[in-house]
Design a protein around this motif. Structure first.
Motif, PDB file in Angstrom:
ATOM      1  N   ARG A 160       0.806  -1.212   0.000  1.00 37.18           N
ATOM      2  CA  ARG A 160       0.000   0.000   0.000  1.00 37.18           C
ATOM      3  C   ARG A 160       0.846   1.272   0.000  1.00 37.18           C
ATOM      4  NH1 ARG A 160      -4.360   0.014   3.594  1.00 37.18           N
ATOM      5  NH2 ARG A 160      -4.430  -2.239   3.346  1.00 37.18           N
ATOM      6  N   ARG A 161       2.118   1.157   0.350  1.00 35.89           N
ATOM      7  CA  ARG A 161       3.012   2.327   0.334  1.00 35.89           C
ATOM      8  C   ARG A 161       3.781   2.443  -0.976  1.00 35.89           C
ATOM      9  NH1 ARG A 161       7.162   1.760   3.956  1.00 35.89           N
ATOM     10  NH2 ARG A 161       6.769  -0.457   4.328  1.00 35.89           N
ATOM     11  N   SER A 162       3.594   1.481  -1.861  1.00 39.78           N
ATOM     12  CA  SER A 162       4.409   1.387  -3.070  1.00 39.78           C
ATOM     13  C   SER A 162       3.661   1.844  -4.311  1.00 39.78           C
ATOM     14  CB  SER A 162       4.846  -0.061  -3.281  1.00 39.78           C
ATOM     15  OG  SER A 162       5.574  -0.553  -2.176  1.00 39.78           O
ATOM     16  N   ALA A 163       4.432   2.317  -5.286  1.00 35.79           N
ATOM     17  CA  ALA A 163       3.902   2.484  -6.626  1.00 35.79           C
ATOM     18  C   ALA A 163       3.940   1.130  -7.329  1.00 35.79           C
ATOM     19  CB  ALA A 163       4.721   3.494  -7.409  1.00 35.79           C
ATOM     20  N   MET A 164       2.959   0.905  -8.185  1.00 38.57           N
ATOM     21  CA  MET A 164       2.900  -0.342  -8.943  1.00 38.57           C
ATOM     22  C   MET A 164       2.920   0.002 -10.428  1.00 38.57           C
ATOM     23  SD  MET A 164       2.890  -2.741  -6.741  1.00 38.57           S
ATOM     24  CE  MET A 164       2.577  -4.099  -7.891  1.00 38.57           C
ATOM     25  N   GLU A 165       3.666  -0.775 -11.179  1.00 42.19           N
ATOM     26  CA  GLU A 165       3.835  -0.515 -12.600  1.00 42.19           C
ATOM     27  C   GLU A 165       3.549  -1.775 -13.415  1.00 42.19           C
ATOM     28  OE1 GLU A 165       7.611   2.575 -11.999  1.00 42.19           O
ATOM     29  OE2 GLU A 165       7.903   0.585 -12.886  1.00 42.19           O
ATOM     30  N   TRP A 166       3.134  -1.557 -14.647  1.00 45.18           N
ATOM     31  CA  TRP A 166       3.081  -2.602 -15.648  1.00 45.18           C
ATOM     32  C   TRP A 166       4.055  -2.215 -16.768  1.00 45.18           C
ATOM     33  CZ3 TRP A 166       0.916  -7.279 -15.243  1.00 45.18           C
ATOM     34  CH2 TRP A 166      -0.110  -7.466 -14.316  1.00 45.18           C
ATOM     35  N   HIS A 167       4.801  -3.197 -17.209  1.00 44.35           N
ATOM     36  CA  HIS A 167       5.700  -3.060 -18.345  1.00 44.35           C
ATOM     37  C   HIS A 167       5.403  -4.203 -19.306  1.00 44.35           C
ATOM     38  CE1 HIS A 167       8.631  -0.262 -16.243  1.00 44.35           C
ATOM     39  NE2 HIS A 167       7.887  -0.700 -15.247  1.00 44.35           N
ATOM     40  N   ARG A 168       5.916  -4.104 -20.514  1.00 50.67           N
ATOM     41  CA  ARG A 168       5.738  -5.199 -21.462  1.00 50.67           C
ATOM     42  C   ARG A 168       6.961  -5.329 -22.356  1.00 50.67           C
ATOM     43  NH1 ARG A 168       0.923  -2.676 -25.343  1.00 50.67           N
ATOM     44  NH2 ARG A 168       2.209  -1.078 -26.386  1.00 50.67           N
ATOM     45  N   GLN A 169       7.147  -6.539 -22.867  1.00 47.61           N
ATOM     46  CA  GLN A 169       8.254  -6.793 -23.777  1.00 47.61           C
ATOM     47  C   GLN A 169       7.748  -7.625 -24.938  1.00 47.61           C
ATOM     48  OE1 GLN A 169      11.778  -8.487 -21.994  1.00 47.61           O
ATOM     49  NE2 GLN A 169      13.049  -7.834 -23.726  1.00 47.61           N
ATOM     50  N   ALA A 170       7.721  -7.003 -26.112  1.00 48.73           N
ATOM     51  CA  ALA A 170       7.306  -7.696 -27.318  1.00 48.73           C
ATOM     52  C   ALA A 170       8.483  -8.503 -27.874  1.00 48.73           C
ATOM     53  CB  ALA A 170       6.820  -6.680 -28.352  1.00 48.73           C
ATOM     54  N   PRO A 171       8.194  -9.524 -28.677  1.00 48.53           N
ATOM     55  CA  PRO A 171       9.281 -10.336 -29.248  1.00 48.53           C
ATOM     56  C   PRO A 171      10.281  -9.489 -30.014  1.00 48.53           C
ATOM     57  CG  PRO A 171       7.159 -11.375 -29.631  1.00 48.53           C
ATOM     58  CD  PRO A 171       6.867 -10.030 -29.052  1.00 48.53           C
ATOM     59  N   GLY A 172      11.552  -9.633 -29.683  1.00 47.50           N
ATOM     60  CA  GLY A 172      12.605  -8.919 -30.379  1.00 47.50           C
ATOM     61  C   GLY A 172      12.752  -7.457 -30.017  1.00 47.50           C
ATOM     62  N   LYS A 173      12.011  -7.008 -29.004  1.00 48.41           N
ATOM     63  CA  LYS A 173      12.060  -5.593 -28.610  1.00 48.41           C
ATOM     64  C   LYS A 173      12.450  -5.459 -27.156  1.00 48.41           C
ATOM     65  CE  LYS A 173       8.713  -3.888 -31.984  1.00 48.41           C
ATOM     66  NZ  LYS A 173       7.489  -3.047 -32.191  1.00 48.41           N
ATOM     67  N   GLN A 174      12.819  -4.232 -26.788  1.00 46.42           N
ATOM     68  CA  GLN A 174      13.156  -3.959 -25.405  1.00 46.42           C
ATOM     69  C   GLN A 174      11.900  -3.843 -24.559  1.00 46.42           C
ATOM     70  OE1 GLN A 174      15.698  -0.434 -25.476  1.00 46.42           O
ATOM     71  NE2 GLN A 174      17.510  -1.731 -25.430  1.00 46.42           N
ATOM     72  N   ARG A 175      12.069  -4.105 -23.274  1.00 47.52           N
ATOM     73  CA  ARG A 175      10.950  -3.931 -22.353  1.00 47.52           C
ATOM     74  C   ARG A 175      10.586  -2.455 -22.289  1.00 47.52           C
ATOM     75  NH1 ARG A 175      11.171  -7.065 -16.665  1.00 47.52           N
ATOM     76  NH2 ARG A 175      11.766  -8.654 -18.201  1.00 47.52           N
ATOM     77  N   GLU A 176       9.286  -2.173 -22.267  1.00 45.04           N
ATOM     78  CA  GLU A 176       8.829  -0.790 -22.206  1.00 45.04           C
ATOM     79  C   GLU A 176       7.788  -0.622 -21.101  1.00 45.04           C
ATOM     80  OE1 GLU A 176       6.844   0.434 -25.790  1.00 45.04           O
ATOM     81  OE2 GLU A 176       5.307  -1.105 -25.656  1.00 45.04           O
ATOM     82  N   TRP A 177       7.783   0.566 -20.555  1.00 43.07           N
ATOM     83  CA  TRP A 177       6.822   0.921 -19.513  1.00 43.07           C
ATOM     84  C   TRP A 177       5.437   1.109 -20.127  1.00 43.07           C
ATOM     85  CZ3 TRP A 177       4.547   5.941 -19.274  1.00 43.07           C
ATOM     86  CH2 TRP A 177       3.728   6.148 -18.156  1.00 43.07           C
ATOM     87  N   VAL A 178       4.414   0.638 -19.416  1.00 39.60           N
ATOM     88  CA  VAL A 178       3.038   0.743 -19.886  1.00 39.60           C
ATOM     89  C   VAL A 178       2.208   1.703 -19.025  1.00 39.60           C
ATOM     90  CG1 VAL A 178       0.875  -0.521 -20.244  1.00 39.60           C
ATOM     91  CG2 VAL A 178       3.066  -1.568 -20.896  1.00 39.60           C
ATOM     92  N   ALA A 179       2.250   1.504 -17.699  1.00 42.93           N
ATOM     93  CA  ALA A 179       1.393   2.305 -16.828  1.00 42.93           C
ATOM     94  C   ALA A 179       1.896   2.216 -15.392  1.00 42.93           C
ATOM     95  CB  ALA A 179      -0.053   1.825 -16.901  1.00 42.93           C
ATOM     96  N   THR A 180       1.546   3.236 -14.626  1.00 48.26           N
ATOM     97  CA  THR A 180       1.883   3.314 -13.203  1.00 48.26           C
ATOM     98  C   THR A 180       0.669   3.759 -12.407  1.00 48.26           C
ATOM     99  OG1 THR A 180       4.189   3.889 -13.661  1.00 48.26           O
ATOM    100  CG2 THR A 180       3.335   4.450 -11.481  1.00 48.26           C
ATOM    101  N   VAL A 181       0.492   3.175 -11.234  1.00 50.83           N
ATOM    102  CA  VAL A 181      -0.458   3.691 -10.259  1.00 50.83           C
ATOM    103  C   VAL A 181       0.320   3.944  -8.976  1.00 50.83           C
ATOM    104  CG1 VAL A 181      -1.241   1.362  -9.592  1.00 50.83           C
ATOM    105  CG2 VAL A 181      -2.646   3.366  -9.042  1.00 50.83           C
ATOM    106  N   ALA A 182       0.275   5.184  -8.518  1.00 50.99           N
ATOM    107  CA  ALA A 182       0.993   5.561  -7.316  1.00 50.99           C
ATOM    108  C   ALA A 182       0.267   5.047  -6.070  1.00 50.99           C
ATOM    109  CB  ALA A 182       1.130   7.073  -7.256  1.00 50.99           C
ATOM    110  N   SER A 183       0.956   5.130  -4.925  1.00 49.85           N
ATOM    111  CA  SER A 183       0.332   4.676  -3.675  1.00 49.85           C
ATOM    112  C   SER A 183      -0.946   5.450  -3.379  1.00 49.85           C
ATOM    113  CB  SER A 183       1.319   4.809  -2.516  1.00 49.85           C
ATOM    114  OG  SER A 183       1.764   6.147  -2.395  1.00 49.85           O
TER     115      SER A 183
END
Length: 114
Positions: A29-52
């Motif tokens: 509950r004190r942390s930010a939570m993030e989603w990232h994704r990595q498509a085939p052959g590509k670098q991981r990228e940030w998708v979304a964040t929800v702060a505490s």
């Protein structure tokens, strides 16, 4: 902190899917939570964040189609994905961040294809 992501699968273009990520431990509950994704052959990228506090931010590529949310009573973060496109195909990872502490989940595969 351990993170367990789930909810991935095969969906047709234009469809919807909801990912979940459950966290162990007491810092959720004190942390930010993030989603990232990595498509085939590509670098991981940030998708979304929800702060505490609940504020959210999105990558331009998913804005208006994806919604990140959290349930502090369940130590879980969600990613509701709508109007999915083939280019959304990727392994999706959740991440917890609290200051210098961070941890990644194991990833869940989302495939958008007809």
């Amino acid at each position: 902190v351990q993170l367990q992501a789930s909810g991935g699968g095969l969906v047709q273009p234009g469809g919807s899917l909801r990912l979940s990520c459950a966290a162990s431990g007491s810092i959720f509950r004190r942390s930010a939570m993030e989603w990232h994704r990595q498509a085939p052959g590509k670098q991981r990228e940030w998708v979304a964040t929800v702060a505490s506090a609940g504020t959210t931010n999105y990558a331009d590529s998913v804005k208006g189609r994806f919604t990140i949310s959290r349930d502090n009573t369940k130590n879980t973060v969600y990613l509701q994905m709508s109007n999915l496109r083939p280019e959304d195909t990727a392994v999706y990872y959740c991440r917890i961040v609290l200051g210098t502490i961070s941890s990644w989940g194991q990833g869940t595969l989302v495939t958008v294809s007809s």
